[in-house]
Design a protein around this motif. Structure first.
Motif, mmCIF file in Angstrom:
data_model
loop_
_atom_site.group_PDB
_atom_site.id
_atom_site.type_symbol
_atom_site.label_atom_id
_atom_site.label_comp_id
_atom_site.label_asym_id
_atom_site.label_seq_id
_atom_site.Cartn_x
_atom_site.Cartn_y
_atom_site.Cartn_z
ATOM 1 N N GLY C 332 -0.742 5.330 -1.228
ATOM 2 C CA GLY C 332 0.595 5.475 -0.666
ATOM 3 C C GLY C 332 0.528 5.597 0.841
ATOM 4 N N LEU C 333 1.498 5.009 1.498
ATOM 5 C CA LEU C 333 1.570 5.104 2.955
ATOM 6 C C LEU C 333 2.985 5.571 3.296
ATOM 7 N N VAL C 334 3.083 6.783 3.830
ATOM 8 C CA VAL C 334 4.401 7.363 4.109
ATOM 9 C C VAL C 334 4.568 7.497 5.617
ATOM 10 N N GLY C 335 5.799 7.368 6.062
ATOM 11 C CA GLY C 335 6.054 7.566 7.484
ATOM 12 C C GLY C 335 7.482 7.198 7.806
ATOM 13 N N ALA C 336 7.945 7.672 8.938
ATOM 14 C CA ALA C 336 9.303 7.354 9.353
ATOM 15 C C ALA C 336 9.376 5.895 9.762
ATOM 16 N N SER C 337 10.583 5.384 9.862
ATOM 17 C CA SER C 337 10.699 4.006 10.304
ATOM 18 C C SER C 337 10.183 3.919 11.736
ATOM 19 N N ARG C 484 -3.323 -3.550 -16.082
ATOM 20 C CA ARG C 484 -3.863 -4.732 -16.744
ATOM 21 C C ARG C 484 -4.760 -5.536 -15.797
ATOM 22 N N LEU C 485 -4.332 -5.657 -14.561
ATOM 23 C CA LEU C 485 -5.036 -6.554 -13.633
ATOM 24 C C LEU C 485 -5.970 -5.811 -12.692
ATOM 25 N N LYS C 486 -6.047 -4.521 -12.823
ATOM 26 C CA LYS C 486 -6.890 -3.717 -11.927
ATOM 27 C C LYS C 486 -6.546 -3.985 -10.460
ATOM 28 N N LEU C 487 -5.268 -3.977 -10.175
ATOM 29 C CA LEU C 487 -4.801 -4.280 -8.822
ATOM 30 C C LEU C 487 -5.057 -3.110 -7.886
ATOM 31 N N ALA C 488 -5.411 -3.439 -6.674
ATOM 32 C CA ALA C 488 -5.385 -2.419 -5.618
ATOM 33 C C ALA C 488 -4.035 -2.530 -4.940
ATOM 34 N N ILE C 489 -3.289 -1.446 -4.866
ATOM 35 C CA ILE C 489 -1.934 -1.515 -4.302
ATOM 36 C C ILE C 489 -1.830 -0.611 -3.082
ATOM 37 N N LEU C 490 -1.316 -1.187 -2.004
ATOM 38 C CA LEU C 490 -0.943 -0.364 -0.845
ATOM 39 C C LEU C 490 0.565 -0.186 -0.936
ATOM 40 N N PHE C 491 1.000 1.037 -1.173
ATOM 41 C CA PHE C 491 2.409 1.288 -1.470
ATOM 42 C C PHE C 491 3.062 1.964 -0.262
ATOM 43 N N ILE C 492 3.900 1.213 0.434
ATOM 44 C CA ILE C 492 4.508 1.724 1.661
ATOM 45 C C ILE C 492 5.918 2.198 1.352
ATOM 46 N N SER C 493 6.241 3.413 1.747
ATOM 47 C CA SER C 493 7.584 3.919 1.478
ATOM 48 C C SER C 493 7.890 5.091 2.393
ATOM 49 N N HIS C 494 9.181 5.347 2.588
ATOM 50 C CA HIS C 494 9.540 6.544 3.330
ATOM 51 C C HIS C 494 9.928 7.680 2.373
ATOM 52 N N ASP C 495 9.928 7.379 1.070
ATOM 53 C CA ASP C 495 10.382 8.342 0.067
ATOM 54 C C ASP C 495 9.164 9.056 -0.521
ATOM 55 N N ARG C 496 8.975 10.308 -0.126
ATOM 56 C CA ARG C 496 7.760 11.005 -0.524
ATOM 57 C C ARG C 496 7.704 11.267 -2.027
#
Lengths: 513, 308, 537, 284
Positions: C332-337, C484-496
């Protein structure tokens, strides 16, 4: 005025007054002083009148000339009281009018006349006078009242041509370069000229004609407006040209009097006579075109009911017109069959040719001529140029046919000269290179005797007709409208607004009307 | 603060620089554009049938028309840089004098057309926006339709026939009111159409809802919130509108016989009077460039978001 | 409560007329709002909650004729029978309003102080009073510390500051009722919290009634005493906040609560959806994740955006960022706009050129200038926030789905299978994006991104434009695929809360720098010790 | 293919209003008359006669002009010529404007600045003045006038191309395609061009009637096509000198021109609304 009446008048060659005075009873017959007259009478290009490029209309009320083309087209003395021509036709001795003053108050002498002629000969590169003065052997002013010109060869049109040799005061500003303000001897002083706007002149109190002029001021509107007749009707102008199509309406208008200029414009269809290009390198093909053209209809399209039939450069009534030649005209009525027969005889398949036609944007012959050529079977590529573009294109001699027209001239020579091998601007007539024709025209010019001269000109014209250098469609007069409060303003042979026997000097206005 | 000043001034400087470049382009372009036209002043004299070819050549030489374009160009550039447009080949009078005479009618015509255009073109949409179900909406549509349907020059001709010939209300030559109204209507139509659409769009903006929620009157909402936002578009188009008005003025001058720049240009082109044509092209071009620059600058001052 | 309600709605109906005919958007809504209390209307988009609130203000959507039915009384006045002029007298001075989009709700050409002053003037204050009122209001909403705030234009302010100005503006007439229509939706979660806190303070201090409209039960629960749940223009459930949150009666309300991340107790593998509630299914608990090998790694990455124009310096967007993405895990990647989190994602896929540092994917060093080989492209894919924007509106869903295969010249699969993977019916392949809902579109873009079976997926705020129920569907689909796919996900959001639910590890980004955070430590604690969002002055 | 999809979308968006239908009817009629011209024409439009400037009669429904041509026949012949002229001029403008600007946009900033400065320059010169000088520079005739108008209108296409290009390049789906690995060429052809084509078609529909009108102005100023060519503009220019004698001859082409302009403007407007999503009427 009815067409028939008009033609009769012209044919008689007399009674100009009938035209000039028109109808209408004159309420006030005694001229009175005062009033300002506004005219739309063409435009002015330069204040250096010697370099004029066709501004004769406006120039004349301010500066005058030794001779003046009078109503019947003949030269009369203006600043020259009289003249003598030597037996051999080479020496002209002018008696200069005495007591004439320039607008700056100086008295005009023969010396001033000489100075002007010398300036023209020295400085001016253009104009009809150039060819006339080129053959001058000597000019002199033996005394204040005498001016003598000696030519190398006789030159018959001389008196007509010098009707545009303006006599200005050598004190005019810019005399040694470009004259910016003309100081002349005319009835009005050259006061303010704003190009594209107006030219104003006040009455010259020291004018040599007694009592004259009557008007206080004249204003020429020099804006180039497509149709000035609307303003004439509205009363913005006292005098202006009117389109022939509107003559009948103006004749019904009691406020405006209609007059015609007596010299005519002629319309024609020319071929490229300088560079031989099939199919018109064959005189029979040119003849076929002449047969195909519906000349009476074309004439009507150009000038309506005012068109004058003539197969010559001049109209019936003119000294140089020949009745017999007119009678013998083979193209009085169109004959398409004959035209096609000739083409067949000559083995010409018109479909093989794309004819390059040059015309002007506002020319009314181009469409019908193009249509006729197409009816003959030719393909036509008509290029319509602006007023300068067509001149240039014509001079390149890469074309086949040109329908056009040409305006009045002070002398018939000025029409013939453009058919000569080295004539000025001969493109309109395809630039014939015909030494025999040159010889005929030169013979006419050198003829001192009028009848002999006429015969030489007629021979020249017969040659032009036989070779179909050009096909005459017809002639048209020019119409002018004069508002009725203006009196004694007459239009004559050319469009000059001042001449020794009429024009603005004699014009007066009914005041308080 | 200093940084902020620089941020404000830099884009303005860039605008001015760009305008100068275009102006320079116009100056150079006007020279070569005119040289593309075949034929010259000597042909004008030729048309009178008064010159032999030898005489024409001599005349070209004396007018330097036979020299290479580069020497003509440099000589001319030097003159123009000095503010001197030279002398009309045709009239022999200084071109500045000609321009001065011709400028007045064109300016008066263009300005009054623009004035009428702006008044109607802004006023009607504003009224239509304040009173959305009124005659003003119909008027906006009418004037829009008018400017689309009626070419100025043909209505000009019709007006001359009707008002000058048939009714005799106006002089046939030199009248200014009618062409100004015709041009003004045309400008107004273009303007009203854009402004009206923009105002209708701006009406949907969230800040207009805010203004309504404040309890502002309809006039306040339109004049203080909707119009200024829609107006930026109009300001951006000012240069184009001016160019349009000047172009229209040229046509109208010919139709109504006004001695303005248009008539002068037309005559100069037909008479191959190069220096006059160049001077007019430069003047008109620079006017439009200047108008564009001004509209850019006004836009900047109107809209604080631009260029930050 | 003997006093009559300040705002009384009885059987309110709202019908709008569009070119497609008349549409009833509110059907028989009744409620009472008493002075000094807060009522929240909760519902997803299209539920009619905004129209209900706007009808109170007499503000319909411009250009769309709106017909009201039923009864609406404000302080005893019959709002429905009032003329536009009478309504105008009410608006601003007695009823204030705050809207969702603060940037758009302020006139961009007018300094904010002037806009507030105008509101005060419209509410009847005279010139001098209005002027003093502006500074008092700006102080009240917590902006007084900013120098020259009144003279600033909206675009010079941050989103939170803009919304504070909007609130000041709404309060300029000292209204008895404040209508707040999704006032925090467009804001980052921290800023949103601050705005909620501000509204709560103001409501108490001014003793005004607050009608709060939101799609977010979490937000609502912190502010409102009473809650109305709306769906399809009707009231599904109404009651006190406690009652609704603790003991919801309707399936829809239950789903609404359960599918909101962070409201449902222990972390679970999937979010609750309406279908699950109806079928009685319960998502299983979160399983421990075994991180796979590193798929992508970033070391000391620096990105600097070029300045516009000749003399303007650029500004740094990323400064020395390092991280690793493991197969089968979500980071997860959190931060203000504006903190640079999207820039990092864009740099990974080469949409942004980098200045220094390195990016490796499967141990291959990638170009700094953003150039990527086709094989690199196939490894890292990106899902954008704006799903409808990320699909060409002129191409059918099927065309868009098959584009990756066309680009990489691999055999075209069937769209049916791709759509089934993200739980969409096969027939939408023939449709255009405009015909689909936001949640459906986002699932389409996920299907497209996974068409080439990338090892790594970057999800940039992929649910922030979606309703919570759609968000649940999208996230569940993504979880299934990741397993299923063993994905690596970088999840960017401002919602903690969301990140906390979805990710195995969370990184916080501030001004282009990363701060590592242990997942077991609640994210909220981090923010309280070191505020994530410091509003730029 | 992509164009047809774009068109379908455009039509879907621009629900055909009564005004648009009027526009389609007018332009449809025009195209019909243009195609069937010689069949409908009661006379040879080029045949001159001495029956000049006659008012409407059984023989000549709209009367005759100053050279005795049948006005109705010329009007019919002029429909085709004027349409072809307007389309030709607008196509040249489109060709120059779109081609040059697309080239400039794909070649980078410096070329872009240069080319668009040139367009700015063309735009800074009042259109007629520019066209006036330009047409005098070449052989007179329809092609020169078309070329002149084409050049003077080219900035309109260039500006719209650049605006649409930038707008499209900023769209997320372009970034999405980039991430998917689409080449610049593919992005341009598949994603950007269809949108630009939509904008260009719209602009074309707006420019075409203006070209037809300007042709008439050019003819009026004496710089148009050759006088016997019966374009409406040329008919107006010729007949203007005889407005009193034959008002029908000037009114007929003016009305035809106005109606045609109106029809095309309506279609242009409808297309603009359809293609430009920002102008879409949004129902909440």
């Amino acid at each position: 005025m009815q067409r028939r009446e008009f033609l009769t008048t012209l044919a008689a060659g007399t009674a100009m007054a009938t035209i000039l005075n028109g109808g209408g009873a004159i309420a006030q017959s005694t001229p009175s002083h005062g009033g300002t007259m506004r005219l739309s009478w063409g435009t002015l290009d330069t204040a250096d009148f010697h370099r004029h490029t066709g501004s004769i209309n406006l120039t004349h009320p301010f500066v005058e000339t030794l001779t003046s083309i009078s109503a019947d087209g003949q030269p009369r003395g203006m600043l020259a009281e009289s003249w003598e021509i030597s037996e051999d036709g080479k020496t002209y001795t002018f008696a200069i009018r005495q007591g004439v003053t320039f607008h700056d108050g100086r008295t005009m002498t023969a010396g001033d006349v000489l100075a002007n002629f010398e300036r023209i000969k020295r400085e001016v590169q253009g104009g009809w006078l150039t060819s006339a003065l080129a053959d001058v052997e000597e000019m002199s002013a033996p005394d204040d009242a005498t001016f003598v010109v000696r030519l190398l060869t006789p030159f018959a049109p001389f008196l007509n041509v010098i009707a545009e040799a303006w006599i200005l005061s050598p004190d005019s500003p810019g005399w040694n370069g470009q004259i910016t303000k003309a100081i002349g001897t005319g009835p009005f002083t050259f006061d303010t000229w704003t190009p594209q706007l107006e030219l104003r002149g006040k009455r010259f109190d020291g004018y040599w004609m007694a009592e004259k002029p009557y008007l206080d001021e004249i204003i020429f509107d020099v804006r180039e407006v497509a149709d000035t007749s609307l303003a004439l009707r509205a009363g913005d102008f006292h005098a202006s040209s009117i389109p022939l199509s509107q003559v009948s309406e103006f004749e019904a208008n009691p406020d405006v009097e209609v007059m015609f200029r007596t010299d005519t414009s002629w319309s024609f269809v020319s071929f490229n006579n300088r560079v031989a290009r099939p199919p018109f390198d064959n005189v029979r093909v040119r003849e076929a075109v002449a047969h195909a053209l519906d000349i009476p209809t074309l004439r009507t399209i150009v000038a309506g009911q005012y068109a004058v039939a003539s197969n010559q450069m001049v109209v019936p009534g003119n000294f140089y017109f020949d009745e017999a030649m007119s009678e013998a005209d083979p193209h009085k009525a169109p004959d398409m069959d004959r035209a096609k027969a000739i083409l067949a005889e000559e083995g010409i398949n018109p479909g093989d040719f794309m004819l390059e036609m040059v015309s002007t944007q506002n020319d009314r012959l181009a469409g019908p001529v193009s249509q006729t050529l197409q009816q003959l079977g030719f393909r036509v590529n008509n290029r319509a140029y602006d007023d300068l573009g067509y001149q240039r294109r014509l001079s390149e001699y890469d074309w086949d046919v040109f329908p056009g027209s040409s305006g009045p001239r002070n002398d018939v020579f000025l029409r013939f000269v453009r058919f000569m091998s080295d004539g000025p601007n001969p493109g309109l007539w395809g630039g014939p290179q015909d030494p025999e024709l040159d010889r005929m025209i030169n013979a006419a010019v050198a003829s001192v005797d009028a009848d002999e001269r006429r015969q030489h000109y007629l021979d020249a014209w017969q040659r032009i007709s036989d070779r179909y250098y050009t096909i005459v469609i017809g002639h048209s007069p020019a119409a002018y409208g004069i508002r009725s409060e203006v009196r004694d303003f007459t239009v004559a042979f050319n469009t000059s607004t001042h001449r020794v026997d009429g024009g603005l000097a004699e014009t007066w206005m009914i005041t308080g009307a | 603060m200093n940084d902020r000043l620089i941020q404000t001034l830099l884009p303005i400087g860039a605008d001015i620089l760009r305008s100068l470049m275009i102006a320079a382009g116009i100056v150079v372009f006007s020279f070569f554009l005119i040289r593309m036209i075949p034929g010259d002043i000597v042909d004008v004299m030729g048309i009178q049938g008064t010159l032999t070819y030898g005489q024409q050549d001599a005349m070209r030489e004396s007018l330097r028309l036979n020299e290479g374009w580069w020497s003509q160009f440099t000589a001319w550039l030097g003159m123009v840089a000095g503010g001197d447009f030279g002398v009309s080949l045709r009239y022999g009078t200084p071109i500045l004098d000609l321009l001065r005479v011709a400028l007045a009618p064109t300016l008066i015509l263009g300005a009054s057309a623009l004035g009428i255009g702006l008044t109607l073109g802004v006023g009607l949409p504003v009224l239509a926006c304040v009173f959305p179900k009124s005659i003003f909406v119909a008027l906006v549509q009418f004037i829009t339709l008018w400017s689309i349907v009626v070419p100025t020059f043909s209505i000009g001709i019709l007006c001359v026939i009707v008002f000058a010939v048939w009714l005799g209300w106006i002089p046939a030559i030199g009248n200014m009111v009618v062409p100004a109204v015709i041009l003004g209507m045309d400008t107004a139509g273009t303007l009203a159409k854009m402004l009206h659409e923009d105002m209708v769009d701006t009406e949907r903006a969230a800040f207009v809802r805010t203004a309504r929620a404040k309890g502002l009157s309809r006039w306040q909402i339109v004049l203080r919130h909707i119009l200024p936002n829609a107006l930026t578009v109009v300001v951006a188009l000012f240069g184009i509108l001016l160019a349009g008005a000047l172009t229209g003025a040229i046509t109208m001058e010919v139709v109504f016989g006004l001695p303005g720049l248009g008539t002068l240009t037309l005559q100069a082109i037909q008479g191959r009077d190069y220096p006059v044509v160049q001077a007019v092209v430069i003047w008109l071009g620079l006017t439009v460039v200047l108008a564009n620059l001004i509209s850019d600058l006004v836009q900047r001052s109107l809209d604080p978001r631009i260029g930050r | 409560m003997t006093l009559p309600a300040l705002l009384q709605l009885r059987d309110l109906t709202v019908t709008i007329r569009t070119s497609n005919g008349t549409i009833p958007v509110v059907r028989g809504v009744s409620f009472d709002l008493f002075a000094g209390r807060t009522l929240a209307i909760v519902g997803e988009s299209g539920s009619g909650k905004t129209m209900t609130a706007m009808s109170v203000l007499g503000l319909g959507p411009p250009g769309t004729p709106m017909t009201l039915g039923g009864e609406a009384r404000f302080d005893g006045l019959d709002v429905m029978r009032m003329s536009e002029n009478e309504m105008r007298a009410l608006r601003g001075s007695r009823i204030g309003a705050v809207f969702q989009d603060p940037a758009g709700s302020l006139n961009p050409l007018m300094p904010v102080g002037e806009q507030i002053r105008e509101a005060a003037r419209a509410a009847g204050s005279d010139r001098s009073v209005a002027r003093t009122k502006v500074s008092a209001l700006l102080d009240e909403v917590g902006l007084a510390h900013l120098p020259g705030i009144a003279g600033r234009y909206p675009h010079e302010l941050s989103g939170g500051q803009q919304q504070r100005c909007m609130i000041a503006l709404a309060l300029a007439g000292d209204p008895d009722l404040l209508v707040a229509d999704e006032p925090t939706t467009a804001l980052d979660s921290d800023v949103a919290d601050q705005i909620i806190a501000l509204l709560a303070t103001l409501q108490t201090r001014r003793r005004m009634a607050l009608l709060f409209i939101s799609h977010d039960l979490g937000v609502v629960s912190r502010l409102a005493q009473d809650i109305i749940v709306m769906r399809d223009g009707q009231v599904i459930e109404a009651g006190s906040t406690r009652q609704i949150l603790v003991n919801p009666q309707e399936d829809y309300t239950k789903a609404l609560i359960a599918c909101t991340p962070g409201t449902g107790g222990r972390p679970r593998a999937r979010l609750m959806t309406l279908d699950m509630i109806r079928s009685g299914a319960v998502p299983g608990p979160k399983r421990p994740v075994v991180p796979g090998p590193v798929v992508a790694s970033v070391r000391d990455l620096t990105v600097r955006y070029p300045g516009r124009g000749l003399f303007r310096p650029g500004h740094p967007a990323l400064q020395g960022v390092s991280l690793d993405l493991h197969a089968g895990t979500s980071l997860g990647l959190v931060g203000a706009s504006g903190s640079g989190k999207s820039t990092l994602g864009r740099a990974l896929v080469g949409l942004v050129a980098t200045q220094s540092g390195e990016i490796r994917v499967n141990d291959q060093l990638l170009h700094r200038n953003g150039h990527r080989l086709a094989s690199d492209r196939r490894q890292v894919q990106y899902v954008f926030q704006d799903a409808s924007g990320a699909l060409n509106p002129r191409r059918t869903i099927g065309q868009s789905l098959l584009e990756p295969q066309r680009i990489h010249r691999v055999p075209l699969g069937t769209t049916d299978q791709m759509l089934a993977e993200v739980g969409l019916p096969a027939d939408i392949a023939e449709r255009f994006p405009a015909e689909l809902s936001g949640g459906q579109l986002q699932r389409v873009t996920i299907a497209r991104a996974l068409a080439l079976r990338p090892a790594c997926l970057i999800c940039d705020e992929i649910t922030s434009a979606l309703d919570v129920s759609s968000q649940a569907l999208v996230l569940n689909v993504l979880s299934d695929l990741q397993e299923r796919l063993k994905l690596a996900i970088l999840f960017i959001s401002h919602d903690r809360a969301l990140v906390e639910h979805f990710c195995d590890k969370v990184l916080i980004m501030t001004d282009g720098r990363l701060a590592d955070v242990d997942l077991r430590r609640p994210v909220a604690d981090v923010s309280s010790s070191a505020p994530i969002v410091a509003e730029p002055a | 293919m992509t164009v047809s999809v774009a068109y379908v979308v455009a039509v879907r968006r621009s629900r055909i209003s009564p005004l648009t239908a009027t526009g389609i009817a007018i332009v449809g009629t025009m195209i019909g008359v243009a195609l069937l011209g010689p069949l409908l024409s009661p006379h040879d439009p080029y045949q001159f006669s001495v029956r000049m400037n006659e008012g409407p009669s059984i023989d000549h429904w709209l009367g005759t002009d100053d050279q005795g041509h049948d006005v109705l026949s010329r009007l019919i012949a002029g429909t085709r010529l004027s349409l072809m002229f307007g389309a030709g001029a607008a196509l040249i403008a489109l060709g120059i404007g779109a081609a040059l600007s697309l080239m400039a946009l794909s070649l980078g900033r410096i070329v872009e600045t240069g080319v668009f400065s040139m367009f700015d320059l063309i735009r800074a010169l009042p259109g007629i003045l520019f066209a006036l000088a330009f047409v005098a520079a070449f052989e007179p005739g329809a092609f020169s006038v078309m070329l002149a108008l084409g050049v003077s209108f080219s900035p309109m296409f260039a500006m719209i191309t650049r605006a649409t290009w930038r707008q499209q390049m900023a769209r997320p789906y372009v970034a999405a395609a980039q991430v998917l690995g689409a080449s610049r060429l593919r992005i341009t052809i598949v994603h950007v061009l269809p949108n630009i084509i939509g904008a260009l078609i719209t602009q074309f529909a707006i420019i075409l009637p203006r070209c037809i009108v300007l042709e008439s102005v050019m003819s009026f100023l004496g710089l148009g096509v050759s006088p016997e060519t019966p374009t409406w503009g040329r008919m107006i220019a010729n007949a203007t000198q005889y407005t009193e004698a034959a008002p029908h001859a000037v009114l007929a082409p003016i009305i035809a021109l106005s109606v045609a302009t109106f029809g095309m403007a309506l279609i242009g407007d409808a297309l603009r609304r359809g293609f430009d999503p920002d102008r879409r009427r949004i129902a909440l």
